[in-house]
Enzyme design. Structure first.
Site, PDB file in Angstrom:
ATOM      1  N   GLY A  98      -0.494   0.044  -4.753  1.00 15.47           N
ATOM      2  CA  GLY A  98       0.004   1.404  -4.919  1.00 15.47           C
ATOM      3  C   GLY A  98      -0.913   2.426  -4.296  1.00 15.47           C
ATOM      4  N   GLU A  99      -0.781   3.666  -4.724  1.00 18.52           N
ATOM      5  CA  GLU A  99      -1.587   4.803  -4.255  1.00 18.52           C
ATOM      6  C   GLU A  99      -1.282   5.191  -2.806  1.00 18.52           C
ATOM      7  OE1 GLU A  99      -5.816   4.632  -4.907  1.00 18.52           O
ATOM      8  OE2 GLU A  99      -5.607   3.464  -6.743  1.00 18.52           O
ATOM      9  N   GLY A 100      -0.446   4.420  -2.110  1.00 20.73           N
ATOM     10  CA  GLY A 100      -0.223   4.658  -0.695  1.00 20.73           C
ATOM     11  C   GLY A 100      -1.069   3.777   0.190  1.00 20.73           C
TER      12      GLY A 100
ATOM     13  N   VAL B 144      -7.181   4.152  -2.185  1.00 19.32           N
ATOM     14  CA  VAL B 144      -6.527   4.759  -1.028  1.00 19.32           C
ATOM     15  C   VAL B 144      -7.458   5.709  -0.296  1.00 19.32           C
ATOM     16  CG1 VAL B 144      -5.486   6.791  -2.158  1.00 19.32           C
ATOM     17  CG2 VAL B 144      -4.344   5.721  -0.205  1.00 19.32           C
TER      18      VAL B 144
END
Length: 355
Positions: A318-320, A100
């Site tokens: 994930g992670e944004g 990210v």
């Protein structure tokens, strides 16, 4: 319901200005292009204008808040990886080297990684220390969090949005990191939507068939043991959620309180968004869906909230990352909105709405 009543009294929200939405949309209609030619992007930028209370829509100063936490449920064999991975990735975020962070750098987005519950006592350079506890409890044995821990985690998210607003941020994305959190979010979603675990649980970071079967079993047994189909949203969160989900729930509530648009990422932030809507109705008007995640529950969550994603890329990182990815697409749309080439410039008649 007492906790929900407390939260509704503590966190008051006012809706976005519909007239400002209409004004931004009218500006879009004046751009030399087919009406609604940029589709979803015209709606979202109009939504942002309503939230910001301005037709001069601006999202140039943005950040992704990444809640990092561990989950006690990993003791039940529901994950391919151990909790040490949460710490390792959080440390990578602190160095701005994670996935990210690379994407955020390319899209001119700041990264705000937060230790809200990593199972390690060390301080992590470059990561905000907002630790509630060193991971949640194993919800197969007992509720994941106490009421106070859950309230503290929600308040952390609200407070971080307030700080971001004061620091000039105009839009925020949501992210998370925590081994086991597709199990917690799938459990939350199953309970809230009255679905079987088999309908909401996916492979997460790569479970085999045996691991997936165990994951579904653990979730369903917890829902039945705690009678979660009959529980309110706060109780569901406290019982089978995680610090990351609770913190992100606070971020969505904070977005509604301080009129900051909040971008969902995938399953985990989606579960938090659904919790926010159930706990404080109206928060959904400040939410933007970035993509349709790969996990089975993702589509049902967005449908229940009533928001539409733009990216259909089978993302599951994930992670944004998905939330940050949509910023670049919004920038492209905003270049058209801000440029405002009108019909007179092209010496042509404007399009008319015929229905």
């Amino acid at each position: 319901m007492e906790a929900i009543k407390f939260l509704r009294e503590k966190y008051k929200i006012t809706p976005p200005d519909q007239s400002m939405y209409d004004a931004v949309k009218a500006n879009w209609d004046g751009v030399a292009k087919p009406l609604d030619g940029l589709g979803w992007f015209e709606h979202v930028t109009s939504q942002i204008g309503a939230i910001e209370d301005s037709t001069n829509v601006c999202i140039s100063k943005r950040a992704v808040i990444v809640m990092c936490a561990d989950n006690g449920i990993v003791k039940e064999g529901i994950s391919q990886s151990g909790q040490e991975v949460t710490l390792a990735v959080a440390q990578s975020m602190g160095r701005r080297e994670s996935s990210v962070c690379r994407m955020a750098s390319a899209s001119h987005t700041d990264v705000i990684p937060v230790d809200i519950g990593i199972a390690a006592s060390c301080k992590i350079d470059g990561v905000l220390d907002e630790k509630i506890a060193c991971g949640t409890r194993n919800f197969a044995k007992e509720p994941a969090m106490t009421e106070k821990e859950t309230l503290d985690a929600i308040d952390t998210g609200v407070r971080l949005v307030k700080q971001c607003k004061e620091n000039g941020y105009q839009i925020l994305a949501t992210g998370e990191m925590g081994i086991g959190n597709t199990t917690t979010s799938s459990a939350v979603t199953a309970a809230l939507l009255h679905r079987l675990a088999s309908e909401t649980a996916g492979r997460g970071a790569g479970l085999n068939d045996k691991g997936l079967s165990r994951k579904k079993q653990v979730i369903q047994e917890a829902i039945d043991r705690y009678d979660l189909y009959k529980a309110d949203a706060f109780t569901v969160l406290q019982t089978v959620g995680g610090f990351d989900i609770a913190g992100l729930t606070g971020v969505f509530i904070g977005g509604a309180m301080y009129h900051v648009p909040i971008v969902l990422d995938g399953l985990i932030s989606g579960a938090a968004a659904l919790l926010a809507k159930r706990i404080i109705p109206g928060t959904e008007h400040f939410m933007i869906a970035s993509h349709l995640g790969k996990e089975p529950a993702a589509k049902a969550i967005l449908k229940e909230i009533g928001i539409k994603p733009v990216i259909h890329g089978d993302l599951a990182l994930g992670e944004g990352t998905g939330a940050v990815m949509v910023f670049s697409l919004l920038d492209l749309a905003m270049s058209v909105y801000n440029g405002r080439t009108d019909f007179s410039r092209l010496e042509m008649a404007p399009y008319e709405r015929l229905s």
